[in-house]
Design an enzyme around this catalytic site. Structure first.
Site, PDB file in Angstrom:
ATOM      1  N   LYS A   1       0.864  -1.191   0.000  1.00  0.00           N
ATOM      2  CA  LYS A   1       0.000   0.000   0.000  1.00  0.00           C
ATOM      3  C   LYS A   1       0.894   1.232   0.000  1.00  0.00           C
ATOM      4  O   LYS A   1       1.593   1.504   0.975  1.00  0.00           O
ATOM      5  CB  LYS A   1      -0.901  -0.008   1.230  1.00  0.00           C
TER       6      LYS A   1
ATOM      7  N   ARG B   1      -4.252   8.820  -5.316  1.00  0.00           N
ATOM      8  CA  ARG B   1      -4.864   7.955  -6.324  1.00  0.00           C
ATOM      9  C   ARG B   1      -4.827   8.625  -7.686  1.00  0.00           C
ATOM     10  O   ARG B   1      -5.096   9.824  -7.794  1.00  0.00           O
ATOM     11  CB  ARG B   1      -6.317   7.713  -5.915  1.00  0.00           C
TER      12      ARG B   1
ATOM     13  N   ARG C   1      -8.742  11.008  -6.991  1.00  0.00           N
ATOM     14  CA  ARG C   1      -9.721  10.162  -6.314  1.00  0.00           C
ATOM     15  C   ARG C   1     -11.119  10.757  -6.381  1.00  0.00           C
ATOM     16  O   ARG C   1     -12.104  10.062  -6.472  1.00  0.00           O
ATOM     17  CB  ARG C   1      -9.307  10.017  -4.848  1.00  0.00           C
TER      18      ARG C   1
ATOM     19  N   PHE D   1      -2.308  -0.649 -10.381  1.00  0.00           N
ATOM     20  CA  PHE D   1      -2.759  -1.905  -9.775  1.00  0.00           C
ATOM     21  C   PHE D   1      -4.043  -2.458 -10.392  1.00  0.00           C
ATOM     22  O   PHE D   1      -4.516  -3.517 -10.001  1.00  0.00           O
ATOM     23  CB  PHE D   1      -2.893  -1.800  -8.251  1.00  0.00           C
TER      24      PHE D   1
ATOM     25  N   LYS E   1      -7.726  -3.213   3.455  1.00  0.00           N
ATOM     26  CA  LYS E   1      -6.445  -2.572   3.758  1.00  0.00           C
ATOM     27  C   LYS E   1      -6.004  -2.961   5.160  1.00  0.00           C
ATOM     28  O   LYS E   1      -6.835  -3.139   6.058  1.00  0.00           O
ATOM     29  CB  LYS E   1      -6.559  -1.056   3.621  1.00  0.00           C
TER      30      LYS E   1
END
Ligand code: ATP
Length: 590
Positions: free
Chosen positions: A249, A254, A285, A354, A438
């Site tokens: 992570k 983002r 994001r 990802f 997460k």
């Protein structure tokens, strides 16, 4: 639709507090809109002209608007200032003055008004402020007093009818079904194509049955998938049923990268090369267009061996000399408007990709994750490793010791933790699901995660704080069920002098005379200054406790400000998540 019809609906909505009634009224308004105008009506009721990702802002300061109102109705700016001071709303000041203006009001079509507003917002370059003023003046004289009231608020970002995109989705459901039963399909469509105007138009043109057939389109953001939390790695693996894929992570920001080498007509293109226009956009994001801030990532993305794609990833800065990642604080200095060239040299960005959500004309979000990953691996295998774009490492894990080893390895490298993803799951756009979990390194506090809260208002400071203009912050959480914000904490620590000043500056634009109508605040907590929903703060705390005082029924112990978040108010940690975090904490303490 004529403007006066539109305005009549807005008047009713403004005077309504019940979300249900607002929804029904909105549905009525939208049912009266034609196919051609429904998208525009959706943007306008949210106080915008285009969806957020298109980045068109009016950029008219309140000060300029005061001058415009003055020149429109032949008054001195001082007079307007005084009237504005009394009413606290430039819209009603303009309404009042228009009533005394002799010219008869016209009742033009909304489409016409919309085009005029668009032309005003798009004025650019030398003398543009002057041209904006002139056009706005003419428009204000032409329309009715009531229409002035609302249209004057739009360019200064103060329409604030007290609802968000979610209410429009409910209203679209009402329009079709007379209840909220179509909301899941509408939500799905919006998550895949985060343009409320496009969704409304799609519904009107193709009907409810076709909503879930909506396709992603390069150039229109997809709402990013979100991650759940769990108590331990053990619990996470149990949830994954032997299909866990573990990834580091990264603590950056983002990025959603859209590439189309054969852009669709009507979608804005970047002319990197006059002969070969290509669409290349990077969204944040919260679906803001941040392409100009990341030229090195844009360039690297252009070189990928594909025709079109939408990639999901995390951008993180690195030190060009040591090649080591920099801290989150340093990475975010790349979110700037000016001095981009130098910043890109000092702190270049690497975007770790990802996921892939669209590839060569096909929407992939319903394909299983392992299949999407395969496509990503093929693309990156054909693209030699380079500095600004990289594939996120991934390891399949079934046993706990391996997961723990990897977790500690990443932590030791200074990363934030890991994300564990279910190999067979689809991409849950805009949703927080257990297919992504997460797990972060323990924070200094004891909570499993920090909490993103809405800044609802503030109290004047005493002593040293007085010079910043604000001393303690009232923050809250959100309930998607009723669209209301509930208080959860007062925050007064964790901010540097510079951050207090920055918050004061940012808050100034949101000041509201009255309590915003979707705030639930106990009397004892009434702040000195109310703020309209706008600023999202990340708060860390030691414990969440039950609270008889706060309207959320929860409170944060030892709350500390961490940072400002790039999230919209309805995307903050919601009441349901707070309950879940409370449960995780209780389980850990058992
Ligand atoms: P959320 O995004 O879940 O609302 P948040 O903004 O506080 O919460 P985090 O708690 O940091 O975010 O966790 C999710 C975020 O982690 C993602 O939005 C993404 O920006 C970041 N991230 C970093 N690495 C990855 C990865 N390998 N896969 C998915 N997301 C990642």
């Amino acid at each position: 639709m004529k403007i006066d019809t539109f305005i009549k609906h807005l008047q009713v909505i403004e005077n309504t507090t019940s979300r249900n009634e607002i929804t029904i009224r909105l549905a009525k308004l939208l049912s009266e809109a034609s196919h051609q105008e429904i998208d525009k009506i959706c943007y306008l009721v949210l106080g915008r002209l285009l969806p957020k990702y298109q980045g068109l802002e009016f950029n008219l300061a309140e000060k300029t608007m005061i001058q415009i109102v003055a020149s429109a109705f032949n008054k001195r700016p001082e007079t307007i200032k005084k009237l504005f001071h009394q009413s606290g709303d430039l819209g009603s000041t303009a309404e009042q003055l228009r009533q005394q203006w002799p010219e008869p009001a016209r009742n033009p079509q909304m489409a016409d008004i919309y085009q005029q507003l668009l032309a005003i917002a798009r004025e650019k370059g030398g003398g543009s402020q002057e041209r904006k003023k002139q056009k706005m003046t003419l428009l204000m004289r032409a329309i009715s007093p009531q229409a002035n009231r609302y249209l004057v608020r739009i360019p200064i970002g103060k329409l604030r009818l007290g609802f968000s995109t979610a209410t429009i989705l409910d209203a679209l459901s009402w329009l079709e079904k007379g209840d909220k039963s179509l909301r899941p399909q509408l939500q799905y469509a919006f998550n895949v194509s985060a343009d409320i105007g496009r969704v409304a138009k799609w519904l009107k043109e193709k009907g409810a049955a076709k909503l879930t057939a909506i396709s992603a389109q390069p150039g229109i953001p997809i709402m990013p998938a979100l991650a759940e939390r769990e108590v331990s790695l053990k619990k996470i693996l149990e949830r994954m049923n032997g299909h866990a894929l573990l990834e580091p992570k990264y603590d950056g920001f983002r990025v959603q990268i859209h590439i189309n080498h054969r852009p669709t007509p009507g979608i804005k293109q970047n002319l990197f090369n006059q002969q070969k226009p290509i669409l290349l956009r990077i969204f944040s994001r919260s679906t803001k267009d941040i392409t100009p801030m990341l030229p090195e990532v844009a360039k690297a993305s252009r070189g990928l061996p594909l025709k079109s794609a939408i990639l999901d990833g995390e951008a993180i800065g690195f030190n060009p000399k040591t090649q080591k990642f920099v801290t989150f604080q340093e990475t975010t200095t790349r979110k700037r408007k000016y001095g981009i060239g130098q910043a890109a040299k000092d702190i270049p960005i690497r975007a770790f990709i990802f996921d892939i959500l669209y590839y060569n004309g096909q929407t992939l979000i319903r394909k299983p994750f392992h299949r999407r990953r395969q496509i990503l691996e093929q693309i990156f295998a054909a693209n030699p490793r380079q500095n600004h774009l990289a594939l996120t490492p991934q390891t399949a894990v079934t046993k706990l010791p391996k997961a723990e080893r990897l977790f500690h390895r990443y932590i030791n490298r200074g990363l934030e933790g890991v994300l564990i993803k279910e190999a067979n799951s689809q991409y849950h756009a805009g949703q927080r699901k257990f297919s992504w979990i997460k797990f972060k390194r323990a924070m200094e506090g004891k909570l499993a995660d920090s909490i993103d809260c809405l800044l609802m208002g503030y109290y004047y400071g005493r002593g040293k704080r007085q010079k910043f203009g604000l001393g303690a912050l009232l923050v809250g959480t959100y309930s998607p069920k009723d669209g209301q914000f509930y208080t959860i904490s007062k925050v007064g620590t964790g901010l540097s002098d510079k951050q207090w000043r920055m918050l004061h500056r940012r808050a100034a634009k949101l000041i509201s005379r009255q309590k915003p109508k979707n705030y639930q605040v106990p009397k004892e907590l009434t702040p000195d200054v109310w703020l309209a929903p706008g600023l999202v703060l990340e708060i860390s705390a030691d414990v969440i406790s039950k609270s008889p005082l706060h309207s959320s029924k929860f409170a944060l112990r030892f709350p500390r400000f961490q940072r400002l978040r790039d999230k919209s108010p309805t995307e903050i940690t919601n009441l349901h998540e707070i309950r879940e975090l409370f449960k995780i904490q209780e389980e850990e303490n058992r």
